[in-house]
Design an enzyme around this catalytic site. Structure first.
Site, PDB file in Angstrom:
ATOM      1  N   LYS A  61      74.101  97.616  35.840  1.00 31.83           N
ATOM      2  CA  LYS A  61      75.294  97.363  35.019  1.00 31.83           C
ATOM      3  C   LYS A  61      75.953  96.038  35.408  1.00 31.83           C
ATOM      4  CE  LYS A  61      78.881  98.002  32.354  1.00 31.83           C
ATOM      5  NZ  LYS A  61      78.872  97.976  30.905  1.00 31.83           N
ATOM      6  N   SER A  92      81.807 102.138  35.311  1.00 30.09           N
ATOM      7  CA  SER A  92      81.154 100.980  35.950  1.00 30.09           C
ATOM      8  C   SER A  92      81.908 100.687  37.238  1.00 30.09           C
ATOM      9  CB  SER A  92      81.230  99.744  35.048  1.00 30.09           C
ATOM     10  OG  SER A  92      80.758 100.015  33.769  1.00 30.09           O
ATOM     11  N   LYS A 131      86.977  93.168  36.764  1.00 28.39           N
ATOM     12  CA  LYS A 131      86.536  94.108  37.809  1.00 28.39           C
ATOM     13  C   LYS A 131      85.014  94.032  37.965  1.00 28.39           C
ATOM     14  CE  LYS A 131      85.694  97.938  36.077  1.00 28.39           C
ATOM     15  NZ  LYS A 131      84.632  98.709  35.454  1.00 28.39           N
TER      16      LYS A 131
HETATM   17  P1  NAD Z   1      90.103 103.143  29.462  1.00 28.41           P
HETATM   18  O1  NAD Z   1      91.132 102.499  30.330  1.00 28.41           O
HETATM   19  O2  NAD Z   1      90.262 103.088  27.986  1.00 28.41           O
HETATM   20  O3  NAD Z   1      89.942 104.715  29.858  1.00 28.41           O
HETATM   21  C1  NAD Z   1      89.984 105.217  31.159  1.00 28.41           C
HETATM   22  C2  NAD Z   1      90.659 106.593  31.111  1.00 28.41           C
HETATM   23  O4  NAD Z   1      90.648 107.157  32.438  1.00 28.41           O
HETATM   24  C3  NAD Z   1      92.129 106.535  30.670  1.00 28.41           C
HETATM   25  O5  NAD Z   1      92.334 107.445  29.597  1.00 28.41           O
HETATM   26  C4  NAD Z   1      92.915 106.937  31.932  1.00 28.41           C
HETATM   27  O6  NAD Z   1      94.103 107.640  31.629  1.00 28.41           O
HETATM   28  C5  NAD Z   1      91.903 107.817  32.649  1.00 28.41           C
HETATM   29  N1  NAD Z   1      92.103 107.948  34.102  1.00 28.41           N
HETATM   30  C6  NAD Z   1      92.331 106.963  35.009  1.00 28.41           C
HETATM   31  N2  NAD Z   1      92.397 107.473  36.252  1.00 28.41           N
HETATM   32  C7  NAD Z   1      92.220 108.826  36.134  1.00 28.41           C
HETATM   33  C8  NAD Z   1      92.139 109.908  37.070  1.00 28.41           C
HETATM   34  N3  NAD Z   1      92.287 109.695  38.385  1.00 28.41           N
HETATM   35  N4  NAD Z   1      91.927 111.142  36.584  1.00 28.41           N
HETATM   36  C9  NAD Z   1      91.765 111.358  35.267  1.00 28.41           C
HETATM   37  N5  NAD Z   1      91.811 110.381  34.335  1.00 28.41           N
HETATM   38  C10 NAD Z   1      92.036 109.135  34.760  1.00 28.41           C
HETATM   39  O7  NAD Z   1      88.709 102.525  29.920  1.00 28.41           O
HETATM   40  P2  NAD Z   1      87.322 102.483  29.080  1.00 28.41           P
HETATM   41  O8  NAD Z   1      87.276 101.231  28.271  1.00 28.41           O
HETATM   42  O9  NAD Z   1      87.087 103.801  28.462  1.00 28.41           O
HETATM   43  O10 NAD Z   1      86.287 102.247  30.302  1.00 28.41           O
HETATM   44  C11 NAD Z   1      85.890 103.283  31.193  1.00 28.41           C
HETATM   45  C12 NAD Z   1      84.737 102.767  32.052  1.00 28.41           C
HETATM   46  O11 NAD Z   1      83.642 102.411  31.204  1.00 28.41           O
HETATM   47  C13 NAD Z   1      85.096 101.509  32.863  1.00 28.41           C
HETATM   48  O12 NAD Z   1      84.471 101.558  34.122  1.00 28.41           O
HETATM   49  C14 NAD Z   1      84.522 100.386  32.012  1.00 28.41           C
HETATM   50  O13 NAD Z   1      84.200  99.241  32.798  1.00 28.41           O
HETATM   51  C15 NAD Z   1      83.292 101.059  31.420  1.00 28.41           C
HETATM   52  N6  NAD Z   1      82.823 100.511  30.138  1.00 28.41           N
HETATM   53  C16 NAD Z   1      83.709 100.228  29.124  1.00 28.41           C
HETATM   54  C17 NAD Z   1      83.220  99.705  27.929  1.00 28.41           C
HETATM   55  C18 NAD Z   1      84.144  99.351  26.766  1.00 28.41           C
HETATM   56  O14 NAD Z   1      83.695  98.661  25.837  1.00 28.41           O
HETATM   57  N7  NAD Z   1      85.397  99.792  26.758  1.00 28.41           N
HETATM   58  C19 NAD Z   1      81.843  99.494  27.757  1.00 28.41           C
HETATM   59  C20 NAD Z   1      80.973  99.823  28.777  1.00 28.41           C
HETATM   60  C21 NAD Z   1      81.470 100.338  29.973  1.00 28.41           C
END
Ligand code: NAD
Length: 296
Positions: free
Chosen positions: A171, A96, A239
């Site tokens: 979103k 997102s 964010k």
């Molecule tokens: P998270 O922090 O658990 O996971 C993100 C992952 O990306 C981490 O494992 C991190 O190490 C990795 N990462 C960061 N920078 C990187 C890079 N440059 N190269 C490779 N890996 C990298 O986050 P999440 O909860 O999985 O959320 C991910 C996205 O999905 C976000 O944009 C969030 O807003 C969206 N989202 C999350 C949820 C939820 O319930 N958690 C629901 C809908 C949408």
């Protein structure tokens, strides 16, 4: 079957990537955190040293990263996707992030001969684990049709909203509804609890009526049971609300209650709660009420 790359194996990406491996795709994976890569490897995915290596081995590259700068770094930074991508490939950003940045990324990828879809999701950790996500897509219709079978391995309600960036706009709208609903449920359960009612019974009754919602079900339970480990981190919802408020300023739409929800998240963050689940917004209201749900 096309080879797929998956970058970002966090709370959401790990189970989503897992569904693709189980569906039989050859999956190349990368994350800056090594533990999640090892878990995917044990399921049969192939670890890569960087995003460039993922792109070199895949026709379709999926990103599931926290924020706009992370996506930019993974796409165009050192050893990024753009250094390894082959013409005719498709990048699917399921993170997102900013709709405006998304449109710029799509233009830059087009110059390399690659297509892009923005495809952020809703449904949370449970939706990712159960392959039941709602997926909001922006991009060309013919690319959407090609990729749809892959989306169907991760989600159920899959909608093409419009061109590049429109999935992200959708979103942002989703996140306004989620934040304001968490706020409403926090106020309702807190009031009921401080007024002396059994808050578990209140939630049970509300779930059968017009106030029913998935957020009352999942986040209402978290507020009562005090289970605030994420889930969806407050810092990620902040964010998203920044994107909403910035877009509102840019196009002239006042979002007063979104601003209030953001301030409540700010209060919980200031008290060390940025990594808590977004249902912990209730803690800011509990401080104002000098009362904790359940009387604790
Ligand atoms: P998270 O922090 O658990 O996971 C993100 C992952 O990306 C981490 O494992 C991190 O190490 C990795 N990462 C960061 N920078 C990187 C890079 N440059 N190269 C490779 N890996 C990298 O986050 P999440 O909860 O999985 O959320 C991910 C996205 O999905 C976000 O944009 C969030 O807003 C969206 N989202 C999350 C949820 C939820 O319930 N958690 C629901 C809908 C949408």
């Amino acid at each position: 079957m096309a080879n797929i790359g998956f970058i970002g194996l966090g709370i959401m990406g790990k189970p989503m990537a897992g569904h693709l491996v189980k569906a039989g795709y050859t999956l190349y994976v990368y994350d800056i955190m090594h533990e999640s890569v090892a878990e995917l490897k044990s399921l049969g995915a192939i670890p890569c040293r960087n995003s460039k290596e993922v792109a070199e081995n895949s026709e379709i590259v999926i990103l599931m990263l926290p924020d706009t700068p992370d996506v930019e770094e993974a796409l165009f930074g050192h050893d990024g996707v753009s250094a390894g991508i082959k013409p005719g490939s498709t990048v699917i950003d399921m993170s997102s992030i900013s709709p405006i940045a998304t449109r710029k990324f799509a233009e830059k990828l087009a110059k390399l001969g690659a297509e892009m879809l923005d495809a952020p999701v809703s449904g949370g950790q449970l939706g990712a684990q159960n392959a039941a996500l709602s997926i909001m897509v922006g991009g060309k219709a013919e690319i959407f049709e090609q990729i749809k079978p892959i989306f169907e391995k991760m989600g159920k309600n899959i909608v093409l909203i419009g061109g590049n960036g429109d999935g992200q706009v959708c979103k942002v709208a989703n996140q306004i509804v989620v934040a304001l609903t968490i706020e409403a449920i926090s106020e309702a359960l807190l009031l009921a609890s401080k007024a002396g009612a059994d808050v578990t019974k209140v939630r049970e009754a509300l779930l059968g009526g017009f106030a029913q919602s998935r957020i009352l079900e999942v986040h209402g339970e978290r507020m009562i049971k005090r289970t605030f480990q994420p889930g969806f981190k407050i810092k990620l919802h902040q964010k998203d609300l920044n994107l909403a408020l910035q877009t509102g300023r840019d196009i002239g739409v006042s979002l007063p209650n979104t601003a209030t929800a953001q301030e409540l998240f700010n209060a919980v963050s200031a008290d060390g709660g940025a990594e808590l689940d977004h249902s912990a917004m209730v803690q800011a209201l509990e401080r104002l009420a000098n009362f904790t749900i359940g009387g604790k």
